[in-house]
Design a protein around this motif. Structure first.
Motif, mmCIF file in Angstrom:
data_model
loop_
_atom_site.group_PDB
_atom_site.id
_atom_site.type_symbol
_atom_site.label_atom_id
_atom_site.label_comp_id
_atom_site.label_asym_id
_atom_site.label_seq_id
_atom_site.Cartn_x
_atom_site.Cartn_y
_atom_site.Cartn_z
ATOM 1 N N LYS A 208 0.797 -1.198 -0.085
ATOM 2 C CA LYS A 208 0.023 -0.186 0.047
ATOM 3 C C LYS A 208 0.911 1.279 -0.053
ATOM 4 C CE LYS A 208 -3.931 -2.022 2.340
ATOM 5 N NZ LYS A 208 -4.917 -1.904 3.433
ATOM 6 N N LYS A 211 2.137 1.578 -3.326
ATOM 7 C CA LYS A 211 1.155 2.201 -4.303
ATOM 8 C C LYS A 211 1.140 3.656 -4.154
ATOM 9 C CE LYS A 211 -3.038 1.147 -3.688
ATOM 10 N NZ LYS A 211 -4.090 0.025 -3.457
ATOM 11 N N LYS A 235 -1.981 8.489 -14.259
ATOM 12 C CA LYS A 235 -2.576 7.353 -14.037
ATOM 13 C C LYS A 235 -1.853 6.225 -13.306
ATOM 14 C CE LYS A 235 -6.651 8.539 -15.485
ATOM 15 N NZ LYS A 235 -7.829 8.778 -14.894
ATOM 16 N N PHE A 237 -2.223 2.213 -12.431
ATOM 17 C CA PHE A 237 -2.977 0.912 -12.723
ATOM 18 C C PHE A 237 -2.463 0.100 -11.783
ATOM 19 C CE2 PHE A 237 -3.541 3.308 -16.639
ATOM 20 C CZ PHE A 237 -4.973 3.589 -16.733
ATOM 21 N N TRP A 238 -3.557 -0.979 -11.044
ATOM 22 C CA TRP A 238 -2.976 -1.661 -10.026
ATOM 23 C C TRP A 238 -3.758 -2.959 -10.421
ATOM 24 C CZ3 TRP A 238 0.771 -0.960 -6.481
ATOM 25 C CH2 TRP A 238 0.996 -1.752 -5.428
ATOM 26 N N TRP A 239 -3.215 -4.094 -10.476
ATOM 27 C CA TRP A 239 -4.006 -5.627 -10.465
ATOM 28 C C TRP A 239 -3.480 -6.441 -9.520
ATOM 29 C CZ3 TRP A 239 -1.513 -2.890 -14.548
ATOM 30 C CH2 TRP A 239 -2.279 -2.588 -15.847
ATOM 31 N N GLU A 240 -4.472 -7.024 -9.121
ATOM 32 C CA GLU A 240 -4.084 -8.016 -7.627
ATOM 33 C C GLU A 240 -4.773 -9.296 -8.283
ATOM 34 O OE1 GLU A 240 -4.834 -7.055 -3.526
ATOM 35 O OE2 GLU A 240 -4.310 -4.898 -3.935
ATOM 36 N N SER A 285 -9.334 -8.022 -12.285
ATOM 37 C CA SER A 285 -9.980 -6.567 -12.426
ATOM 38 C C SER A 285 -8.770 -5.560 -12.209
ATOM 39 C CB SER A 285 -10.799 -6.557 -11.465
ATOM 40 O OG SER A 285 -10.520 -6.819 -10.119
ATOM 41 N N VAL A 286 -8.758 -4.398 -12.478
ATOM 42 C CA VAL A 286 -7.769 -3.371 -12.469
ATOM 43 C C VAL A 286 -8.382 -2.221 -11.562
ATOM 44 C CG1 VAL A 286 -8.482 -2.289 -14.791
ATOM 45 C CG2 VAL A 286 -6.115 -1.925 -13.748
ATOM 46 N N LYS A 287 -7.877 -1.551 -10.761
ATOM 47 C CA LYS A 287 -7.856 -0.429 -10.137
ATOM 48 C C LYS A 287 -7.139 0.499 -10.789
ATOM 49 C CE LYS A 287 -9.175 -2.809 -5.828
ATOM 50 N NZ LYS A 287 -8.881 -3.023 -4.143
ATOM 51 N N GLU A 288 -7.941 1.669 -10.913
ATOM 52 C CA GLU A 288 -7.149 3.176 -11.628
ATOM 53 C C GLU A 288 -7.414 4.071 -10.496
ATOM 54 O OE1 GLU A 288 -8.684 6.014 -15.070
ATOM 55 O OE2 GLU A 288 -9.144 3.937 -15.234
ATOM 56 N N TYR A 289 -6.192 4.778 -10.459
ATOM 57 C CA TYR A 289 -5.905 6.085 -9.495
ATOM 58 C C TYR A 289 -5.414 7.135 -10.426
ATOM 59 C CZ TYR A 289 -6.094 2.014 -6.137
ATOM 60 O OH TYR A 289 -6.441 0.735 -5.339
#
Length: 292
Positions: A208, A211, A235, A237-240, A285-289
């Motif tokens: 964390k 990130k 941007k 992009f974070w994939w778990e 899934s991908v998280k976008e920040y």
């Protein structure tokens, strides 16, 4: 500390606007380019910025830059030998059979960057040599399109030293060159390996923090070559994945980021000139920040 049980991939998109993101010392400090004209920022430079950001947030860092040094140690060796938990293992009288392993364990506990990126502990005159493999791997950043570089000649308003031949004249060191990338969109990717994270103790909490450091990568990083606002994280992009091995290879995940120029006949000067899409990978899934 909660261990990492899932592989993580990430990608970062950032823009450079009239700045030198990473000078090449073998090329007059011009911004790095490959042979096709694409801009580059080395992985070493990116890790340096990450270390600085993490240090700003209070994390203990082994590889500190001189301008960010917060202790009295002038080198990595001094910092290692000054650590009470690690120094005894470098004593030649210490006959601990697995002291190399213990150095790696202790160093990973002591410093965030060791348990994240790894480190080689090999010092002149010491019989202990240890290599720690870190779980966080980071690629060099590359621009989406070839970049244009502008070079300008600059002069100082005053001599650094007095001209001994004629004190009224300027010395040669008042002349210089400054280089910049006019505009470029850059991308770099990385991964977190759970198997290596187990060995160094890199935890979910550490992930964390990484990130957040990526999101704020250029905070407190301004300089004459990189004025505030000239470099911006756009941007992250974070994939778990759902397993340690991962549902897809890192290469396939990183390739899922598509950045395309909207109008090839127009010279891009902002991120709005591009379209960013993420290819769907079934089950992942991908998280976008947004960047800071």
């Amino acid at each position: 500390m909660v261990p990492i049980n899932n592989k993580v991939d990430f990608a970062v998109i950032f823009t450079v606007d009239k700045a030198n993101p990473n000078g090449d010392p073998l090329n007059g400090n011009r911004p790095r380019q490959d042979y096709e004209g694409y801009g580059e920022v080395s992985d070493v430079a990116i890790k340096r910025k990450l270390r600085n950001r993490l240090q700003d947030e209070g994390e203990a860092i082994l590889v500190q830059s001189d301008e960010n040094r917060i202790d009295g140690y002038r080198s990595i060796a001094d910092r290692v030998f000054g650590n009470e938990a690690i120094a005894p293992y470098f004593d030649k009288k210490n006959k601990e059979p697995n002291k190399e392993e213990l150095v790696g364990i202790s160093a990973s506990k002591a410093w965030y960057d060791v348990r994240a990126f790894g480190q080689v502990f090999a010092f002149k005159g010491e019989d202990v040599s240890v290599g720690v493999r870190g779980p966080v791997s980071i690629h060099a950043a590359t621009s989406v399109d070839p970049v244009d570089i502008t070079s300008m000649q600059i002069t100082k308003s005053v001599n650094s030293t007095t001209n001994t031949k004629d004190p009224s004249k300027k010395t040669s060191d008042t002349m210089g060159m400054k280089h910049r990338v006019d505009f470029g969109v850059y991308v770099f990717c990385g991964s977190i390996n759970p198997q290596l994270a187990e060995k160094t103790g890199f935890s979910k909490e550490d992930a964390k923090k990484l990130k957040q450091a990526l999101i704020t990568l250029f905070a407190n990083d301004s300089s004459s070559a990189r004025p505030d606002g000239s470099m911006e994280v756009n941007k992250v992009f974070w994939w778990e994945h759902n397993s340690k091995l991962g549902q897809y290879s890192s290469a396939k995940v990183h390739r899922s980021v598509k950045i395309e120029l909207n109008n090839e006949n127009k010279l891009p000067n902002s991120l709005d000139d591009y379209t960013i899409t993420i290819e769907n990978l079934e089950g992942l899934s991908v998280k976008e920040y947004d960047g800071l």
